[in-house]
Write a protein that holds these residues in place. Sequence first.
Motif, PDB file in Angstrom:
ATOM      1  N   ALA A  50      34.909  36.749  58.035  1.00 28.64           N
ATOM      2  CA  ALA A  50      34.266  38.071  57.884  1.00 28.64           C
ATOM      3  C   ALA A  50      34.948  38.865  56.783  1.00 28.64           C
ATOM      4  O   ALA A  50      36.174  38.778  56.598  1.00 28.64           O
ATOM      5  N   ALA A  51      34.147  39.654  56.062  1.00 34.14           N
ATOM      6  CA  ALA A  51      34.692  40.478  54.977  1.00 34.14           C
ATOM      7  C   ALA A  51      35.824  41.371  55.485  1.00 34.14           C
ATOM      8  O   ALA A  51      36.840  41.557  54.808  1.00 34.14           O
ATOM      9  N   GLY A  52      35.668  41.901  56.681  1.00 24.65           N
ATOM     10  CA  GLY A  52      36.688  42.798  57.233  1.00 24.65           C
ATOM     11  C   GLY A  52      38.041  42.119  57.385  1.00 24.65           C
ATOM     12  O   GLY A  52      39.089  42.772  57.235  1.00 24.65           O
ATOM     13  N   GLU A  53      38.027  40.825  57.700  1.00 21.37           N
ATOM     14  CA  GLU A  53      39.291  40.079  57.840  1.00 21.37           C
ATOM     15  C   GLU A  53      40.016  40.027  56.493  1.00 21.37           C
ATOM     16  O   GLU A  53      41.241  40.115  56.420  1.00 21.37           O
ATOM     17  N   ILE A  54      39.248  39.862  55.439  1.00 27.95           N
ATOM     18  CA  ILE A  54      39.849  39.807  54.092  1.00 27.95           C
ATOM     19  C   ILE A  54      40.337  41.201  53.695  1.00 27.95           C
ATOM     20  O   ILE A  54      41.471  41.368  53.231  1.00 27.95           O
ATOM     21  N   LEU A  55      39.500  42.187  53.926  1.00 32.17           N
ATOM     22  CA  LEU A  55      39.850  43.544  53.473  1.00 32.17           C
ATOM     23  C   LEU A  55      41.073  44.101  54.189  1.00 32.17           C
ATOM     24  O   LEU A  55      41.759  44.978  53.653  1.00 32.17           O
ATOM     25  N   ALA A  56      41.365  43.558  55.381  1.00 31.11           N
ATOM     26  CA  ALA A  56      42.553  44.014  56.109  1.00 31.11           C
ATOM     27  C   ALA A  56      43.838  43.650  55.359  1.00 31.11           C
ATOM     28  O   ALA A  56      44.904  44.181  55.660  1.00 31.11           O
ATOM     29  N   HIS A  57      43.738  42.731  54.390  1.00 32.63           N
ATOM     30  CA  HIS A  57      44.930  42.251  53.697  1.00 32.63           C
ATOM     31  C   HIS A  57      45.041  42.711  52.256  1.00 32.63           C
ATOM     32  O   HIS A  57      45.971  42.319  51.554  1.00 32.63           O
ATOM     33  N   VAL A  58      44.057  43.473  51.773  1.00 38.65           N
ATOM     34  CA  VAL A  58      44.084  43.845  50.353  1.00 38.65           C
ATOM     35  C   VAL A  58      43.938  45.359  50.164  1.00 38.65           C
ATOM     36  O   VAL A  58      43.397  46.057  51.012  1.00 38.65           O
ATOM     37  N   ASP A  59      44.413  45.813  49.007  1.00 36.63           N
ATOM     38  CA  ASP A  59      44.330  47.236  48.644  1.00 36.63           C
ATOM     39  C   ASP A  59      43.378  47.450  47.473  1.00 36.63           C
ATOM     40  O   ASP A  59      43.200  48.586  47.017  1.00 36.63           O
ATOM     41  N   GLY A  60      42.812  46.369  46.976  1.00 33.63           N
ATOM     42  CA  GLY A  60      41.867  46.447  45.872  1.00 33.63           C
ATOM     43  C   GLY A  60      41.244  45.076  45.671  1.00 33.63           C
ATOM     44  O   GLY A  60      41.776  44.066  46.157  1.00 33.63           O
ATOM     45  N   LEU A  61      40.114  45.052  44.979  1.00 31.66           N
ATOM     46  CA  LEU A  61      39.427  43.781  44.695  1.00 31.66           C
ATOM     47  C   LEU A  61      39.134  43.700  43.208  1.00 31.66           C
ATOM     48  O   LEU A  61      38.581  44.654  42.634  1.00 31.66           O
ATOM     49  N   LEU A  62      39.495  42.581  42.598  1.00 35.06           N
ATOM     50  CA  LEU A  62      39.154  42.329  41.198  1.00 35.06           C
ATOM     51  C   LEU A  62      38.179  41.155  41.172  1.00 35.06           C
ATOM     52  O   LEU A  62      38.523  40.045  41.586  1.00 35.06           O
ATOM     53  N   LEU A  63      36.961  41.425  40.712  1.00 33.18           N
ATOM     54  CA  LEU A  63      35.919  40.391  40.663  1.00 33.18           C
ATOM     55  C   LEU A  63      35.852  39.857  39.244  1.00 33.18           C
ATOM     56  O   LEU A  63      35.562  40.606  38.311  1.00 33.18           O
ATOM     57  N   THR A  64      36.091  38.578  39.102  1.00 27.52           N
ATOM     58  CA  THR A  64      36.295  37.995  37.768  1.00 27.52           C
ATOM     59  C   THR A  64      35.009  37.497  37.123  1.00 27.52           C
ATOM     60  O   THR A  64      33.999  37.289  37.792  1.00 27.52           O
ATOM     61  N   GLY A  65      35.122  37.217  35.840  1.00 27.76           N
ATOM     62  CA  GLY A  65      34.088  36.477  35.127  1.00 27.76           C
ATOM     63  C   GLY A  65      34.154  35.008  35.487  1.00 27.76           C
ATOM     64  O   GLY A  65      35.149  34.530  36.046  1.00 27.76           O
ATOM     65  N   SER A  66      33.079  34.301  35.176  1.00 34.09           N
ATOM     66  CA  SER A  66      33.030  32.858  35.401  1.00 34.09           C
ATOM     67  C   SER A  66      31.840  32.294  34.642  1.00 34.09           C
ATOM     68  O   SER A  66      30.811  32.971  34.527  1.00 34.09           O
ATOM     69  N   PRO A  67      31.940  31.058  34.165  1.00 32.98           N
ATOM     70  CA  PRO A  67      30.760  30.441  33.529  1.00 32.98           C
ATOM     71  C   PRO A  67      29.607  30.237  34.522  1.00 32.98           C
ATOM     72  O   PRO A  67      28.459  30.094  34.125  1.00 32.98           O
ATOM     73  N   SER A  68      29.897  30.230  35.817  1.00 34.24           N
ATOM     74  CA  SER A  68      28.825  29.996  36.800  1.00 34.24           C
ATOM     75  C   SER A  68      27.926  31.230  36.915  1.00 34.24           C
ATOM     76  O   SER A  68      28.340  32.348  36.607  1.00 34.24           O
ATOM     77  N   ASN A  69      26.711  30.987  37.387  1.00 40.20           N
ATOM     78  CA  ASN A  69      25.738  32.063  37.583  1.00 40.20           C
ATOM     79  C   ASN A  69      25.512  32.317  39.071  1.00 40.20           C
ATOM     80  O   ASN A  69      25.670  31.415  39.893  1.00 40.20           O
ATOM     81  N   ILE A  70      25.109  33.536  39.386  1.00 36.15           N
ATOM     82  CA  ILE A  70      24.733  33.879  40.764  1.00 36.15           C
ATOM     83  C   ILE A  70      23.411  33.172  41.070  1.00 36.15           C
ATOM     84  O   ILE A  70      22.496  33.174  40.229  1.00 36.15           O
ATOM     85  N   GLU A  71      23.311  32.577  42.258  1.00 39.54           N
ATOM     86  CA  GLU A  71      22.046  31.914  42.604  1.00 39.54           C
ATOM     87  C   GLU A  71      20.912  32.947  42.557  1.00 39.54           C
ATOM     88  O   GLU A  71      21.000  34.009  43.190  1.00 39.54           O
ATOM     89  N   PRO A  72      19.831  32.638  41.794  1.00 42.47           N
ATOM     90  CA  PRO A  72      18.800  33.659  41.542  1.00 42.47           C
ATOM     91  C   PRO A  72      18.088  34.168  42.787  1.00 42.47           C
ATOM     92  O   PRO A  72      17.549  35.284  42.772  1.00 42.47           O
TER      93      PRO A  72
END
Length: 256
Positions: A50-72
């Motif tokens: 769950a997203a909440g489990e991850i957010l309990a451990h972080v103080d910020g989120l950095l979403l990176t670039g990637s050659p992959s595309n989001i599924e349309p």
Amino acid sequence: MALPVIGIPCCRWWLNDTQFFHLVTEKYVEAAKGAGGLPLLIPALGDTIAAGEILAHVDGLLLTGSPSNIEPHHYGGQPVEGDFNDARRDATTLPLIRSAVDAGVPVLGICRGFQEMNVAFGGSLHQAVHAQPGLLDHREPSGNLDERYGPAHEVALVEGGMLHALFGRTSARVNSLHKQGIATLGSGLVAEAHAPDGLIEAFRVADTRGFALAVQWHPEWKYWENPLSQALFAAFGTACTQHARASRHIEPRRQA
Ligand SMILES: N[C@@H](CCC(=O)NCCCC(=O)O)C(=O)O
């Protein structure tokens, strides 16, 4: 003082024809560290955590670039034969972005991460910007890394916006290494910068209590050489520290 933890969601790629790897390009790790954070790589576990489990451990989120595309299908687009997608990254980041913004966790999106933030808020993408009438070719030039990540075009920063306030100017030159781009802006997002062809190059989430900003270009590339990139990462780092102080585990270190 303990460093704020900056979570960086990984890509999940099949490599060497053998196994899946969870990975992040080093420049993003370095930029998170340069922002004053402790980078923490988040594996692409999709909906198994769950997203909440991850957010309990972080103080910020950095979403990176990637050659992959989001599924349309996430934005009502048609599948493209041979498209390089990363379904597990989508399944990890899209719910995580929404939960992070709701919780006031600072978020900075870059390139694919910018596109993810737009899609997470209900926006859509052009799958090939250069094929759209009136839009320019935003794909990367050929050459060595410095040439590929070198300045490619101007962006006009929206007057009175967050980037304008951070940078103190209304234009900047940025690099450009993307094929896809914003077609419709997600709900509650406000444009912060435009390319000369009108394409949205940056936005912020309006009406959030946290820092939530995304850029289509790559400020992480040699960020220490670029005043706009420095300002952007400094503001993100400050927001992460403030969030950590307000919500979690950071206490001033006691003097010996
Ligand atoms: N695939 C998308 C996103 C492009 C993107 O994030 N490029 C960055 C590539 C590598 C990097 O420097 O992280 C598109 O083509 O629009």
